[in-house]
Design an enzyme around this catalytic site. Structure first.
Site, PDB file in Angstrom:
ATOM      1  N   TRP A  31     -27.797 -26.743  -9.685  1.00 39.44           N
ATOM      2  CA  TRP A  31     -28.735 -26.281 -10.709  1.00 39.44           C
ATOM      3  C   TRP A  31     -28.155 -26.650 -12.068  1.00 39.44           C
ATOM      4  CZ3 TRP A  31     -28.521 -23.106 -14.956  1.00 39.44           C
ATOM      5  CH2 TRP A  31     -29.720 -22.558 -15.419  1.00 39.44           C
ATOM      6  N   SER A  43     -22.534 -26.200  -5.959  1.00 37.41           N
ATOM      7  CA  SER A  43     -22.909 -25.045  -6.762  1.00 37.41           C
ATOM      8  C   SER A  43     -24.007 -24.247  -6.075  1.00 37.41           C
ATOM      9  CB  SER A  43     -23.315 -25.497  -8.153  1.00 37.41           C
ATOM     10  OG  SER A  43     -23.439 -24.400  -9.037  1.00 37.41           O
ATOM     11  N   MET A  44     -25.208 -24.179  -6.658  1.00 37.38           N
ATOM     12  CA  MET A  44     -26.316 -23.481  -6.024  1.00 37.38           C
ATOM     13  C   MET A  44     -26.580 -24.008  -4.620  1.00 37.38           C
ATOM     14  SD  MET A  44     -30.295 -23.227  -7.188  1.00 37.38           S
ATOM     15  CE  MET A  44     -31.415 -22.266  -6.151  1.00 37.38           C
ATOM     16  N   ASP A  85     -13.036 -23.997 -13.628  1.00 38.15           N
ATOM     17  CA  ASP A  85     -14.494 -23.881 -13.616  1.00 38.15           C
ATOM     18  C   ASP A  85     -14.935 -22.703 -14.480  1.00 38.15           C
ATOM     19  OD1 ASP A  85     -17.211 -23.516 -12.946  1.00 38.15           O
ATOM     20  OD2 ASP A  85     -16.892 -24.283 -10.920  1.00 38.15           O
ATOM     21  N   HIS A  87     -16.547 -27.267 -13.553  1.00 40.36           N
ATOM     22  CA  HIS A  87     -17.636 -27.152 -12.583  1.00 40.36           C
ATOM     23  C   HIS A  87     -18.118 -28.543 -12.159  1.00 40.36           C
ATOM     24  CE1 HIS A  87     -20.612 -24.825 -10.476  1.00 40.36           C
ATOM     25  NE2 HIS A  87     -21.615 -25.482 -11.036  1.00 40.36           N
TER      26      HIS A  87
END
Length: 278
Positions: A34, A100-101, A229, A258
């Site tokens: 995302w 991530s998401m 991150d 990230h």
């Protein structure tokens, strides 16, 4: 431009998902983070295909070139989209790679459909197992901070996304690795996503608790996270999931932000390909 048609959970709405399918061999499915699209994976797609694997990357509903429905951005709907993709392309022995998401789609898929057609899993900079701070998750993100993100997305989305992009890469510390052009490229991808989809998927990753689902991850799993991150701090995510997922290999990338798929792409690709070849 290839698309597949999916049904939502209630089977009342069809959504067309755009995907990219390259190479031959064992299928590796890349699930983007995302608020980007499958385009974030360009450095990984090339490396995966060159290593002799089939690489499929797709745009989550509401993002990239996929349809933009008004509803159904919860993780059950997103995992069902992934299921439709796998079945439509008749894929077997897949490796699911969630960034991530996207880590949520990996875990929810395994919870809903078990290991059917899945051989391995990879979680990169993943939000798993839980983002929000609660009494039993004291290191999570405070609810007031999450609420401020939702407010910014509703009232000044494109401005928020520009600042978010800098945090994504720890830009001030990685100017030699991340160009201004990269920031603008990401901002364009994120800005052109569905405003509604951007907000609703943010609600999904902010509020979904995957802790009880980690036991459903039984395939060999690679967990990679950067120790710098600022978007998904390692202490609240991969440090926890690495202790709960049974069969995992956990790698911490020093000084990794990230967006380490750009800043540490060679190191990330080496670890990823090594895991795929095992």
């Amino acid at each position: 431009m290839p698309f597949i048609k999916t049904d939502d959970v209630q089977k009342v709405e069809h959504v067309h998902l755009h995907y990219q399918d390259c190479g031959r061999g064992q299928p590796v499915i890349l699930i983007h983070g995302w608020p980007l699209s499958h385009r974030m994976w360009e450095h990984q797609v090339q490396a995966i295909v060159d290593a002799g694997f089939r690489c499929i990357s797709y745009d989550r509903r509401g993002f990239g070139d996929s349809d933009r429905p008004w509803n159904n951005y919860d993780y059950n709907s997103l995992a069902l989209d992934l299921r439709h993709l796998i079945q439509h392309l008749n894929l077997w022995d897949c490796v699911l790679v969630g960034f991530s998401m996207g880590g949520g789609e990996v875990v929810r898929y395994l919870s809903m459909f078990g290991n059917d057609r899945i051989n391995k899993a990879v979680l990169i900079s993943s939000i798993i197992p839980m983002v929000k701070k609660t009494d039993d998750n004291p290191k999570g993100v405070p609810e007031e901070k999450l609420n401020s993100i939702m407010d910014a997305l509703e009232n000044k989305r494109v401005t928020f996304l520009a600042e978010f992009g800098k945090l994504f890469y720890n830009y001030e510390d990685n100017r030699e690795k991340v160009s201004e052009e990269q920031l603008r490229y990401d901002w364009t991808i994120a800005s052109f996503a569905s405003p509604r989809g951007t907000i609703e998927t943010a609600r999904a990753w902010a509020n979904t608790d995957f802790r009880s689902e980690l036991r459903n991850v039984s395939v060999p799993t690679l967990i990679i996270h950067g120790d710098a991150d600022q978007i998904v701090p390692i202490e609240t995510s991969s440090e926890q999931s690495s202790k709960e997922i049974r069969n995992n290999k956990y790698i911490v990338i020093k000084d990794g932000p990230h967006g380490l798929f750009v800043t540490h792409q060679e190191e990330l690709n080496q670890h990823l390909l090594s895991f795929l070849r095992q």
